[in-house]
Design a protein around this motif. Structure first.
Motif, short mmCIF file in Angstrom:
data_model
loop_
_atom_site.label_atom_id
_atom_site.label_comp_id
_atom_site.label_asym_id
_atom_site.label_seq_id
_atom_site.Cartn_x
_atom_site.Cartn_y
_atom_site.Cartn_z
N ASN A 66 0.72 -1.30 -0.09
CA ASN A 66 0.52 -0.06 0.66
C ASN A 66 0.75 1.10 0.17
O ASN A 66 2.25 0.61 0.29
N LYS A 67 0.36 3.09 -0.11
CA LYS A 67 1.46 3.59 -0.19
C LYS A 67 2.25 3.65 1.34
O LYS A 67 2.73 4.19 1.31
N LYS A 68 1.41 3.15 2.02
CA LYS A 68 2.81 3.75 3.13
C LYS A 68 3.59 2.81 3.00
O LYS A 68 4.93 3.36 3.22
N GLN A 69 3.31 1.59 2.61
CA GLN A 69 4.71 0.89 2.80
C GLN A 69 6.18 0.83 1.37
O GLN A 69 6.69 1.33 1.60
N VAL A 70 5.24 1.60 0.17
CA VAL A 70 5.87 1.80 0.06
C VAL A 70 6.54 3.42 0.04
O VAL A 70 8.11 3.37 -0.79
N SER A 71 6.00 4.33 0.86
CA SER A 71 6.89 5.51 1.17
C SER A 71 8.31 4.68 2.29
O SER A 71 9.29 5.37 1.93
N TRP A 72 7.82 3.50 3.05
CA TRP A 72 9.25 3.09 3.27
C TRP A 72 10.39 2.65 2.37
O TRP A 72 10.94 3.03 2.57
N TYR A 73 9.47 1.76 1.52
CA TYR A 73 10.17 1.02 0.41
C TYR A 73 11.23 1.94 0.11
O TYR A 73 11.75 2.53 -0.65
N VAL A 74 10.59 3.24 -0.38
CA VAL A 74 10.97 4.53 -1.75
C VAL A 74 12.20 5.19 -1.29
O VAL A 74 13.28 5.01 -0.69
N PHE A 75 11.74 6.00 0.36
CA PHE A 75 12.40 6.82 1.14
C PHE A 75 13.28 6.02 2.49
O PHE A 75 14.05 6.41 3.06
N GLY A 76 12.82 4.87 2.48
CA GLY A 76 12.82 4.57 4.46
C GLY A 76 13.42 5.43 5.61
O GLY A 76 13.67 5.07 6.79
N ASN A 77 12.07 6.27 5.04
CA ASN A 77 11.94 6.75 6.49
C ASN A 77 10.13 6.92 6.67
O ASN A 77 10.14 8.37 7.59
N GLY A 78 9.99 5.94 6.53
CA GLY A 78 8.86 6.65 6.17
C GLY A 78 7.99 7.39 5.17
O GLY A 78 6.51 7.74 4.84
N GLY A 79 8.22 8.31 4.49
CA GLY A 79 8.83 9.27 3.49
C GLY A 79 6.91 10.13 4.06
O GLY A 79 6.87 10.24 5.11
N SER A 80 6.28 10.01 2.97
CA SER A 80 4.85 10.43 3.47
C SER A 80 3.88 9.60 2.19
O SER A 80 4.29 9.62 0.32
N GLN A 81 2.89 9.10 2.29
CA GLN A 81 1.63 8.80 1.36
C GLN A 81 1.45 10.28 0.55
O GLN A 81 1.24 10.49 -0.83
N ASP A 82 1.69 11.52 0.79
CA ASP A 82 1.53 12.90 -0.17
C ASP A 82 2.22 12.63 -1.53
O ASP A 82 1.97 12.78 -2.67
N THR A 83 3.85 12.92 -0.71
CA THR A 83 4.56 12.10 -1.93
C THR A 83 4.40 11.25 -2.48
O THR A 83 4.96 11.59 -3.95
N ILE A 84 3.65 10.10 -2.43
CA ILE A 84 3.98 9.37 -3.12
C ILE A 84 2.99 9.76 -4.65
O ILE A 84 2.93 9.23 -6.02
N ASN A 85 1.35 10.96 -3.94
CA ASN A 85 0.40 10.76 -4.84
C ASN A 85 0.98 11.58 -5.59
O ASN A 85 0.69 11.84 -6.38
N GLN A 86 2.55 12.48 -4.99
CA GLN A 86 2.97 13.12 -6.25
C GLN A 86 3.93 13.08 -7.52
O GLN A 86 4.30 13.13 -8.15
N LEU A 87 4.49 11.43 -6.39
CA LEU A 87 5.04 10.90 -7.36
C LEU A 87 4.04 10.21 -9.06
O LEU A 87 4.82 9.95 -10.24
N ILE A 88 3.36 9.96 -8.17
CA ILE A 88 2.26 9.30 -9.43
C ILE A 88 1.40 10.23 -10.29
O ILE A 88 1.73 10.22 -11.24
N LYS A 89 1.28 11.92 -10.13
CA LYS A 89 0.95 12.58 -10.45
C LYS A 89 1.75 12.98 -11.75
O LYS A 89 1.89 13.83 -12.74
N TYR A 90 3.09 13.84 -11.49
CA TYR A 90 4.56 13.94 -12.02
C TYR A 90 5.56 13.37 -12.15
O TYR A 90 6.45 13.40 -13.66
N MET A 91 5.42 12.03 -12.05
CA MET A 91 6.53 10.78 -12.37
C MET A 91 6.80 10.09 -12.64
O MET A 91 7.32 8.73 -12.65
N ASP A 92 5.20 9.80 -13.70
CA ASP A 92 4.51 8.29 -13.92
C ASP A 92 4.79 6.91 -12.91
O ASP A 92 5.38 6.19 -12.87
N PHE A 93 4.81 6.90 -11.72
CA PHE A 93 5.04 6.53 -10.43
C PHE A 93 3.61 5.29 -10.12
O PHE A 93 3.41 4.49 -10.09
N GLY A 94 2.45 5.54 -11.46
CA GLY A 94 1.11 5.19 -10.77
C GLY A 94 1.67 3.59 -12.26
O GLY A 94 0.52 3.05 -12.36
N THR A 95 3.10 3.70 -13.01
CA THR A 95 2.93 2.41 -13.69
C THR A 95 3.51 1.50 -12.69
O THR A 95 2.82 0.04 -12.90
#
Length: 80
Positions: free
Chosen positions: A23-52
């Motif tokens: 899920n988004k929370k797990q992905v934020s930990w996986y990608v950023f390592g510090n828990g990141g944020s689900q909003d950052t994942i949303n920004q990656l989806i919107k602007y950097m084609d992370f939705g693929t």
């Protein structure tokens, strides 16, 4: 090794501890390592084609992210 990189290594679980579908929370930990944020994942989806890296399961309202696709996306982004 810097204090930050030491912290990152001790806080973030190894890749093998992450599930194949996340899920988004797990992905934020996986990608950023510090828990990141689900909003950052949303920004990656919107602007950097992370939705693929995502898929929707039939009968479920939540989106899941596929670990091998995330790894491919990260490798592509690092290569740019």
């Amino acid at each position: 090794m810097s204090e930050f990189s030491q912290w990152y290594k001790t806080v973030r679980p190894p890749d093998a501890n992450f599930p194949k579908l996340m899920n988004k929370k797990q992905v934020s930990w996986y990608v950023f390592g510090n828990g990141g944020s689900q909003d950052t994942i949303n920004q990656l989806i919107k602007y950097m084609d992370f939705g693929t890296t995502a898929m929707s399961l039939p009968g479920h309202s939540t989106t899941r992210f596929v670990k091998p696709k995330i790894d491919e996306w990260l490798a592509k982004e690092e290569g740019m």
